[in-house]
Design a protein around this motif. Sequence first.
Motif, PDB file in Angstrom:
ATOM      1  N   ASP A   1       2.322   5.846   7.339  1.00  0.00           N
ATOM      2  CA  ASP A   1       1.612   4.786   8.058  1.00  0.00           C
ATOM      3  C   ASP A   1       1.978   3.447   7.419  1.00  0.00           C
ATOM      4  OD1 ASP A   1      -0.134   3.383   9.689  1.00  0.00           O
ATOM      5  OD2 ASP A   1      -1.901   3.870   8.478  1.00  0.00           O
TER       6      ASP A   1
ATOM      7  N   ASP B   1       0.862  -1.182   0.000  1.00  0.00           N
ATOM      8  CA  ASP B   1       0.000   0.000   0.000  1.00  0.00           C
ATOM      9  C   ASP B   1       0.901   1.236   0.000  1.00  0.00           C
ATOM     10  OD1 ASP B   1      -1.844   2.027   0.345  1.00  0.00           O
ATOM     11  OD2 ASP B   1      -2.918   1.015   1.965  1.00  0.00           O
TER      12      ASP B   1
ATOM     13  N   ARG C   1      -0.340   4.548   1.725  1.00  0.00           N
ATOM     14  CA  ARG C   1      -0.254   4.465   3.196  1.00  0.00           C
ATOM     15  C   ARG C   1       1.199   4.554   3.664  1.00  0.00           C
ATOM     16  NH1 ARG C   1      -1.977  -0.906   6.364  1.00  0.00           N
ATOM     17  NH2 ARG C   1      -0.707  -0.427   8.168  1.00  0.00           N
TER      18      ARG C   1
END
Length: 174
Positions: free
Chosen positions: A82, A74, A77
Amino acid sequence: MTVMQHIEFLTYPVVGPRSELLWGIRIDGRDLRMYAADATRPLWRRELEDDGPQERERFVLTQHGGLYASEITDPVRHFLGDPAPEFARPADPALPVLGCSCGIWGCWPLLTVIDATPETVTWSAFRQPFREQWGELPMGPYVFARTAYEESLTAPTRLAGDPLGHLYDQPVTE
């Protein structure tokens, strides 16, 4: 007034035991690995004083590689601060933006703290976790407009090869 930098996310294939795509990064048109080389060159001189100047310089320029796209499942992200659990470290907000040139990101990562607000994304506090004595590297902070940052991240430039690949092909001569 904060001066904004321009970021460009790239993907490029790597040939070898793991033939797949790597993430690359340019800040203001310059490969992030070159910023890391400039920041660490004086630190490496102390450790590599027995090596010849050309050998040392080649090592400094090729110490980092991109992160494998298959490991950054991801990217939005991850690059917004994160990361997936395998990249997160308890009590440490820094995350890898470059890996080792050997292909194992955790071998020699370049870590940074990524702080995202609705308007900006800031990269700061760059460091090499295996050289605690180096402290924070003299890089950044880099501040990006979040909209442009996310646009580049979701539509990375696809290159035919490593933009610094020529450095790996050069023979070392004294």
